[in-house]
Design a protein around this motif. Structure first.
Motif, PDB file in Angstrom:
ATOM      1  N   ALA A  33      31.021  30.006  26.909  1.00  0.00           N
ATOM      2  CA  ALA A  33      32.260  30.768  27.004  1.00  0.00           C
ATOM      3  C   ALA A  33      32.519  31.142  28.465  1.00  0.00           C
ATOM      4  CB  ALA A  33      32.170  32.028  26.161  1.00  0.00           C
ATOM      5  N   ILE A  34      33.775  31.084  28.851  1.00  0.00           N
ATOM      6  CA  ILE A  34      34.198  31.478  30.194  1.00  0.00           C
ATOM      7  C   ILE A  34      35.216  32.605  30.057  1.00  0.00           C
ATOM      8  CG2 ILE A  34      35.344  30.771  32.317  1.00  0.00           C
ATOM      9  CD1 ILE A  34      32.691  29.450  31.979  1.00  0.00           C
ATOM     10  N   GLY A  35      35.003  33.656  30.797  1.00  0.00           N
ATOM     11  CA  GLY A  35      35.904  34.791  30.728  1.00  0.00           C
ATOM     12  C   GLY A  35      36.548  35.110  32.063  1.00  0.00           C
ATOM     13  N   TRP A  36      37.693  35.780  31.982  1.00  0.00           N
ATOM     14  CA  TRP A  36      38.383  36.290  33.172  1.00  0.00           C
ATOM     15  C   TRP A  36      38.430  37.814  33.084  1.00  0.00           C
ATOM     16  CZ3 TRP A  36      39.943  33.750  37.469  1.00  0.00           C
ATOM     17  CH2 TRP A  36      40.050  32.349  37.410  1.00  0.00           C
ATOM     18  N   PHE A  37      38.080  38.425  34.203  1.00  0.00           N
ATOM     19  CA  PHE A  37      38.157  39.870  34.352  1.00  0.00           C
ATOM     20  C   PHE A  37      39.108  40.186  35.503  1.00  0.00           C
ATOM     21  CE2 PHE A  37      34.547  41.452  31.833  1.00  0.00           C
ATOM     22  CZ  PHE A  37      33.847  40.276  31.614  1.00  0.00           C
ATOM     23  N   ARG A  38      39.549  41.425  35.533  1.00  0.00           N
ATOM     24  CA  ARG A  38      40.280  41.899  36.707  1.00  0.00           C
ATOM     25  C   ARG A  38      39.917  43.357  36.974  1.00  0.00           C
ATOM     26  NH1 ARG A  38      46.550  42.095  34.433  1.00  0.00           N
ATOM     27  NH2 ARG A  38      46.305  43.905  33.041  1.00  0.00           N
ATOM     28  N   GLY A  42      40.530  51.660  42.059  1.00  0.00           N
ATOM     29  CA  GLY A  42      40.410  52.921  41.358  1.00  0.00           C
ATOM     30  C   GLY A  42      40.330  52.814  39.852  1.00  0.00           C
ATOM     31  N   LYS A  43      40.300  51.586  39.343  1.00  0.00           N
ATOM     32  CA  LYS A  43      40.254  51.403  37.886  1.00  0.00           C
ATOM     33  C   LYS A  43      39.003  50.637  37.487  1.00  0.00           C
ATOM     34  CE  LYS A  43      45.224  51.559  36.995  1.00  0.00           C
ATOM     35  NZ  LYS A  43      46.368  50.892  36.314  1.00  0.00           N
ATOM     36  N   GLU A  44      38.640  50.745  36.226  1.00  0.00           N
ATOM     37  CA  GLU A  44      37.490  50.016  35.720  1.00  0.00           C
ATOM     38  C   GLU A  44      37.823  48.533  35.563  1.00  0.00           C
ATOM     39  OE1 GLU A  44      35.341  53.577  33.125  1.00  0.00           O
ATOM     40  OE2 GLU A  44      35.971  51.716  32.161  1.00  0.00           O
ATOM     41  N   ARG A  45      36.792  47.740  35.605  1.00  0.00           N
ATOM     42  CA  ARG A  45      36.963  46.309  35.374  1.00  0.00           C
ATOM     43  C   ARG A  45      37.428  46.079  33.939  1.00  0.00           C
ATOM     44  NH1 ARG A  45      31.858  43.241  36.955  1.00  0.00           N
ATOM     45  NH2 ARG A  45      31.083  44.090  34.984  1.00  0.00           N
ATOM     46  N   GLU A  46      38.359  45.174  33.789  1.00  0.00           N
ATOM     47  CA  GLU A  46      38.972  44.895  32.490  1.00  0.00           C
ATOM     48  C   GLU A  46      38.787  43.422  32.137  1.00  0.00           C
ATOM     49  OE1 GLU A  46      43.214  45.194  32.612  1.00  0.00           O
ATOM     50  OE2 GLU A  46      43.458  45.010  30.433  1.00  0.00           O
ATOM     51  N   GLY A  47      38.240  43.159  30.973  1.00  0.00           N
ATOM     52  CA  GLY A  47      38.151  41.800  30.476  1.00  0.00           C
ATOM     53  C   GLY A  47      39.481  41.416  29.873  1.00  0.00           C
ATOM     54  N   THR A 108      33.413  40.672  22.233  1.00  0.00           N
ATOM     55  CA  THR A 108      31.999  40.900  22.587  1.00  0.00           C
ATOM     56  C   THR A 108      31.595  40.193  23.871  1.00  0.00           C
ATOM     57  OG1 THR A 108      31.269  39.035  21.231  1.00  0.00           O
ATOM     58  CG2 THR A 108      31.368  41.195  20.158  1.00  0.00           C
ATOM     59  N   TRP A 109      32.339  39.150  24.251  1.00  0.00           N
ATOM     60  CA  TRP A 109      32.013  38.414  25.470  1.00  0.00           C
ATOM     61  C   TRP A 109      32.034  39.314  26.697  1.00  0.00           C
ATOM     62  CZ3 TRP A 109      35.460  38.071  29.562  1.00  0.00           C
ATOM     63  CH2 TRP A 109      36.751  38.520  29.300  1.00  0.00           C
ATOM     64  N   ILE A 110      32.836  40.354  26.650  1.00  0.00           N
ATOM     65  CA  ILE A 110      32.997  41.241  27.801  1.00  0.00           C
ATOM     66  C   ILE A 110      31.662  41.824  28.236  1.00  0.00           C
ATOM     67  CG2 ILE A 110      34.019  43.442  28.523  1.00  0.00           C
ATOM     68  CD1 ILE A 110      36.439  42.729  26.793  1.00  0.00           C
ATOM     69  N   PHE A 111      30.740  41.974  27.294  1.00  0.00           N
ATOM     70  CA  PHE A 111      29.469  42.633  27.576  1.00  0.00           C
ATOM     71  C   PHE A 111      28.319  41.660  27.758  1.00  0.00           C
ATOM     72  CE2 PHE A 111      31.658  46.423  26.610  1.00  0.00           C
ATOM     73  CZ  PHE A 111      32.449  46.176  25.507  1.00  0.00           C
TER      74      PHE A 111
END
Length: 126
Positions: A33-38, A42-47, A108-111
């Protein structure tokens, strides 16, 4: 050695489009699996999006659903994030990531991501 290199970021006006690329080396993209985050200042990382290995089933976060499309080119071992209808709140550093799992498994991939690219800046402004 697993390596992920993002490209394609830049400055775009609201309503515009960009396509981000994530070039993978050291492993076969189709197997994981390949994921994109941003992450915005000042904000938390978001999947925001993920594509599963083999079946290519995509997952999108609510903030990008309907505007962004994730895909991959197995021949090029590269994943993409097509971003349309960009808004100022999309401004962030975008990174791709992968882990040991084949499936996105809903959110769940986010973690479970272990390897990260260096990120590419996307700025949406008039």
């Amino acid at each position: 050695q697993v390596q992920l290199v993002e490209s394609g970021g830049g400055l775009v006006q609201p309503g515009g489009s960009l396509r981000l690329s994530c070039a993978a080396s050291g492993f076969t993209l189709d197997d994981y699996a390949i994921g994109w985050f941003r992450q915005a200042p000042g904000k938390e990382r978001e999947g925001i999006s993920c594509i599963s290995g083999s079946d290519g089933l995509p997952w999108y976060g609510d903030s990008v659903k309907g505007r962004f499309t994730i895909s991959r080119d197995n021949a090029k071992n590269t994943a993409y994030l097509q971003m349309n209808g960009l808004k100022p709140e999309d401004t962030a550093v975008y990174s791709c990531a992968t882990g040991s799992g084949k499936l996105c498994g809903g959110a769940t991939w986010i973690f479970s991501m272990n390897y990260w690219g260096q990120g590419t800046q996307v700025t949406v402004s008039s």
